[in-house]
Design a protein around this motif. Structure first.
Motif, short mmCIF file in Angstrom:
data_model
loop_
_atom_site.label_atom_id
_atom_site.label_comp_id
_atom_site.label_asym_id
_atom_site.label_seq_id
_atom_site.Cartn_x
_atom_site.Cartn_y
_atom_site.Cartn_z
N LYS A 184 -1.38 -14.28 3.89
CA LYS A 184 0.05 -14.59 3.98
C LYS A 184 0.68 -14.70 2.60
CE LYS A 184 -0.50 -14.96 8.43
NZ LYS A 184 -0.23 -13.77 9.25
N GLY A 185 1.99 -14.57 2.54
CA GLY A 185 2.73 -14.72 1.28
C GLY A 185 3.09 -13.36 0.70
N LYS A 186 4.22 -13.34 0.02
CA LYS A 186 4.76 -12.10 -0.54
C LYS A 186 3.75 -11.39 -1.44
CE LYS A 186 8.66 -10.74 -3.43
NZ LYS A 186 9.78 -11.26 -4.21
N HIS A 187 3.09 -12.15 -2.34
CA HIS A 187 2.13 -11.53 -3.28
C HIS A 187 0.98 -10.88 -2.52
CE1 HIS A 187 0.88 -15.64 -2.50
NE2 HIS A 187 -0.32 -15.39 -2.95
N TYR A 236 1.74 -7.37 -1.18
CA TYR A 236 1.47 -6.33 -2.19
C TYR A 236 -0.02 -5.99 -2.22
CZ TYR A 236 6.12 -6.60 -4.42
OH TYR A 236 7.47 -6.51 -4.70
N ASN A 237 -0.87 -7.04 -2.24
CA ASN A 237 -2.32 -6.82 -2.29
C ASN A 237 -2.80 -6.03 -1.09
OD1 ASN A 237 -2.26 -8.45 -4.57
ND2 ASN A 237 -2.95 -10.29 -3.51
N THR A 238 -2.24 -6.36 0.08
CA THR A 238 -2.65 -5.70 1.33
C THR A 238 -2.22 -4.23 1.34
OG1 THR A 238 -2.52 -7.81 2.50
CG2 THR A 238 -2.54 -5.84 3.86
N MET A 239 -1.02 -3.97 0.84
CA MET A 239 -0.57 -2.57 0.74
C MET A 239 -1.50 -1.76 -0.16
SD MET A 239 3.55 -2.00 0.52
CE MET A 239 4.00 -3.42 -0.46
N ALA A 240 -1.83 -2.33 -1.32
CA ALA A 240 -2.68 -1.61 -2.28
C ALA A 240 -4.04 -1.28 -1.66
CB ALA A 240 -2.87 -2.46 -3.53
N ALA A 241 -4.64 -2.26 -0.98
CA ALA A 241 -5.95 -2.04 -0.34
C ALA A 241 -5.84 -1.00 0.77
CB ALA A 241 -6.47 -3.36 0.22
N GLY A 242 -4.75 -1.07 1.53
CA GLY A 242 -4.54 -0.11 2.63
C GLY A 242 -4.39 1.32 2.14
N ILE A 243 -3.63 1.48 1.06
CA ILE A 243 -3.46 2.83 0.48
C ILE A 243 -4.80 3.36 -0.03
CG2 ILE A 243 -2.35 4.18 -1.35
CD1 ILE A 243 -0.04 2.08 -1.25
N ALA A 244 -5.55 2.50 -0.73
CA ALA A 244 -6.87 2.92 -1.25
C ALA A 244 -7.76 3.40 -0.11
CB ALA A 244 -7.53 1.76 -1.99
N ALA A 245 -7.73 2.67 1.00
CA ALA A 245 -8.57 3.03 2.16
C ALA A 245 -8.19 4.40 2.71
CB ALA A 245 -8.45 1.96 3.23
N THR A 246 -6.88 4.69 2.76
CA THR A 246 -6.46 5.99 3.31
C THR A 246 -6.87 7.13 2.39
OG1 THR A 246 -4.25 5.75 2.35
CG2 THR A 246 -4.50 5.08 4.63
N THR A 247 -6.89 6.90 1.07
CA THR A 247 -7.25 7.99 0.14
C THR A 247 -8.70 8.44 0.32
OG1 THR A 247 -7.96 6.52 -1.65
CG2 THR A 247 -5.65 7.20 -1.67
N ILE A 248 -9.55 7.53 0.81
CA ILE A 248 -10.95 7.94 1.01
C ILE A 248 -11.24 8.23 2.49
CG2 ILE A 248 -11.84 6.82 -1.07
CD1 ILE A 248 -12.87 4.52 0.73
N GLY A 249 -10.15 8.43 3.26
CA GLY A 249 -10.29 8.95 4.62
C GLY A 249 -10.60 7.93 5.70
N ILE A 250 -10.35 6.64 5.43
CA ILE A 250 -10.60 5.62 6.48
C ILE A 250 -9.47 5.66 7.50
CG2 ILE A 250 -10.79 3.13 6.92
CD1 ILE A 250 -12.23 2.89 4.21
N ARG A 251 -9.85 5.62 8.79
CA ARG A 251 -8.86 5.77 9.85
C ARG A 251 -7.99 4.53 9.99
NH1 ARG A 251 -12.73 6.51 13.61
NH2 ARG A 251 -11.32 5.76 15.23
N LYS A 252 -6.74 4.75 10.46
CA LYS A 252 -5.76 3.65 10.50
C LYS A 252 -6.18 2.51 11.39
CE LYS A 252 -2.79 6.55 13.41
NZ LYS A 252 -1.57 7.35 13.35
N GLU A 253 -6.92 2.80 12.48
CA GLU A 253 -7.37 1.72 13.38
C GLU A 253 -8.28 0.75 12.62
OE1 GLU A 253 -6.10 5.19 15.32
OE2 GLU A 253 -7.93 5.04 14.12
N LYS A 254 -9.14 1.30 11.77
CA LYS A 254 -10.08 0.47 11.00
C LYS A 254 -9.32 -0.35 9.95
CE LYS A 254 -13.79 1.56 13.13
NZ LYS A 254 -14.33 0.56 14.07
N ILE A 255 -8.31 0.26 9.34
CA ILE A 255 -7.50 -0.47 8.35
C ILE A 255 -6.80 -1.64 9.03
CG2 ILE A 255 -5.52 -0.33 6.77
CD1 ILE A 255 -6.32 2.64 6.30
#
Length: 446
Positions: free
Chosen positions: A273-276, A279-298
C-alpha cells in the motif's frame, strides 16, 4: 602464472567473490581491515583460501593483478589510494559474478528508495510464474556466491551505487531505476551529480536487446536522460500521465503495455500500500512482462506478496499504541515515504550517522503528523536544530530500550510510534537489521 585476485573486505560480497574466484582457478587472497565473522572464516578455510584480518598487508594487496573491492570501502581509504596510484584494476563483486554467469538473464534494480521491496516483489513474481530465479545482490545474498555454488537461469539483483562504481562489463538484460534522491553524498564528494552518474551506470553497457525501466515522474532521472543517448529499450512508468509503452496508473487502475501483452489491475488489489509502493509495483510488473511472464501470474503475485522485515513492518500494538519498524529508512527520503503513509498522530524515532541529510525535506510532514521526536543516536544536534521550532517535544536516547520506553511514555491511545531514522545505524548498532531487531525486542518487553 595464475591470475592473482585480491579481495578487499570480508563481508557477504567479499566471501562470495573469494569463493567464485577460487572456483574459476584464480590465485585468491582475502584481506579485511577488521575482524571476520567466524562463519566466514570457516568457509575460507574449508575452501583453502588464504586470508588476513585486522590489517591489509601492502605487499600482498599491491601485488594483485586485479582487486575486488567491498562496496563498503570508500575511495579515500589509504589502501585504496595506494591501489589507484599503482593502477591495479579494481572491480566490484557484481562484475566478477557477471563474468561467470553464463547465459542467465539478469534483472537489476537500483534507486535511492524502494530497491529492496521492488527486488523482492520482482523475485516473488518470477517464483510464482515457475521460473528458477535467485534473489541476490545488496538484498543480502552474494551474487558471486550464488554463481559459484548454485547457478540459476535468472538472477533478480538489488544493486547499490557503490556496486555500480566498480563495474566494467556488467550488463543487466532488464535494468530498473526507481528514483534518485540525495543519499550517500559523503561518498561522492558531496556532489549530487556524481551520485546520479553512478546510478546511471546500470545502463551504460546495455544494447538494443535490453530494457530500461524507469520512473518518468522523477525530475532528476528526466533531467539526466535529456543529456544522454541511450542504446536500450526505454520503458517508463508514471502516475501522472498515460504511457504508450511501459506502465501507468490512472484513477485506481494500473496499466502495463509492453509488446502485445497488456496487463490491467486495480491498485486496491496490491499487497503493498501507499503511493511509493504503487511505483515499486509498476516497476516489478513491467520487468515481469519483459521476460514473458503471463498477466495472471503477475496479478496473483502482486496481490499476495509479503512485505519485507524492517520496512514499514508492524511490530505490535501495546495499549492502543502501534509500533512500526522502518529501520531500513537510512535516508531522509525513505522517512518521507514512511511519514506520508501514516494516518495516526506519530512519535517519530530519528537518528544515527547522518550522511549529509537535509531535514527540510520532511519538515512539512513532521509539522502535520508528528507530536514528538525521540532521537536514537550519539550525535543529535542536527536533528534538534532542524525540528526544535516545529515539534513540541524532542527527547534524546542512546539505546533501543530507553528509546522505546520514552516513546511509550509520550504516546497516548490511538498514536503510532514509527522507527524511521533517516540515518545509517553504525554509531550504536551493527546495521539497520540489528537496530530493527533491538527495537522489536524492546517493544515486546513493554
Amino acid at each position: 602464472m595464475k591470475h592473482k585476485l585480491v579481495i578487499l573486505g570480508g563481508g557477504e560480497s567479499g566471501i562470495g567473490a573469494a569463493l567464485l574466484g577460487k572456483q574459476q582457478g584464480y590465485d585468491v587472497f582475502l584481506s579485511d581491515g577488521g575482524l571476520l565473522k567466524a562463519a566466514y572464516k570457516q568457509e575460507l578455510v574449508a575452501n583453502g583460501i588464504a586470508f588476513e584480518e585486522g590489517q591489509h598487508t601492502a605487499d600482498i594487496v599491491l601485488g594483485a593483478d586485479e582487486i575486488v573491492k567491498s562496496p563498503g570501502i570508500p575511495e579515500k581509504n589509504d589502501m585504496m589510494k595506494a591501489i589507484r596510484a599503482k593502477g591495479i584494476k579494481v572491480i566490484s563483486e557484481i562484475e566478477l559474478a557477471y563474468r561467470f554467469k553464463g547465459d542467465a538473464t539478469i534483472i537489476a534494480i537500483t534507486g535511492s528508495n524502494g530497491k529492496s521491496t521492488t527486488t523482492a516483489l520482482t523475485h516473488h513474481i518470477c517464483i510464482k510464474a515457475g521460473l528458477d530465479a535467485a534473489l541476490v545482490g545488496n538484498i543480502g545474498y552474494s551474487f558471486a556466491k550464488q554463481v559459484a555454488e548454485n547457478p540459476k537461469p535468472y538472477y533478480v539483483a538489488e544493486i547499490s551505487s557503490f556496486q555500480l562504481d566498480d563495474i566494467d562489463t556488467f550488463k543487466p538484460d532488464v535494468a530498473i531505476l526507481l528514483n534518485i534522491t540525495e543519499d550517500h553524498l559523503d561518498r561522492y564528494d558531496y556532489k549530487f551529480e556524481n551520485y546520479i552518474n553512478s546510478k546511471f551506470r546500470i545502463i551504460e553497457n546495455q544494447t538494443a536487446d535490453d530494457y530500461f525501466i524507469y520512473c518518468d515522474d522523477d525530475e532528476v532521472i528526466q533531467n539526466k536522460l535529456n543529456t544522454l543517448t541511450i542504446n536500450t529499450n526505454p520503458l517508463p512508468f508514471s502516475m501522472k500521465h498515460e504511457i504508450k509503452k511501459g506502465g501507468y496508473i490512472k484513477g485506481d487502475q494500473m496499466m502495463l503495455r509492453i509488446q502485445e501483452e497488456r496487463v490491467s489491475m486495480s491498485i486496491y488489489d496490491f499487497a503493498l500500500k501507499g503511493k511509493h509502493n504503487n511505483y515499486n509495483t509498476m516497476a516489478a510488473g513491467i520487468a515481469a512482462t519483459t521476460i514473458g511472464i503471463r498477466k495472471e501470474k503477475i496479478r496473483e503475485a502482486v496481490a499476495d506478496f509479503q512485505s519485507l522485515e524492517h520496512r514499514n513492518e508492524f511490530v505490535a500494538s501495546v495499549r492502543g499504541v502501534a509500533f512500526i519498524n522502518d529501520s531500513k529508512a537510512t535516508n531522509v527520503n525513505s522517512t518521507w515515504f514512511a511519514l506520508e503513509s501514516m494516518n495516526k498522530p506519530t512519535i517519530l524515532i530519528l537518528g544515527g550517522i547522518d550522511k549529509g541529510n537535509d531535514y527540510g525535506l520532511i519538515a512539512d510532514l513532521v509539522k502535520e503528523k508528528v507530536k514528538a521526536i525521540v532521537c536514537l543516536g550519539k550525535d543529535n544536534k542536527k536533528i534538534i536544530a532542524a525540528f526544535k521550532n516545529i515539534v513540541p517535544s524532542i527527547i534524546e536516547t542512546d539505546n533501543a530500550q530507553d528509546c522505546v520506553k520514552a516513546c511509550f511514555k509520550v504516546a497516548t491511545k490511538g498514536d503510532a510510534v514509527l522507527l524511521s531514522p533517516a540515518c545509517a545505524s553504525f554509531d550504536l548498532f551493527k546495521n539497520y537489521e540489528d537496530r530493527g531487531n533491538q527495537f522489536k525486542d524492546a517493544v515486546k518487553e513493554l
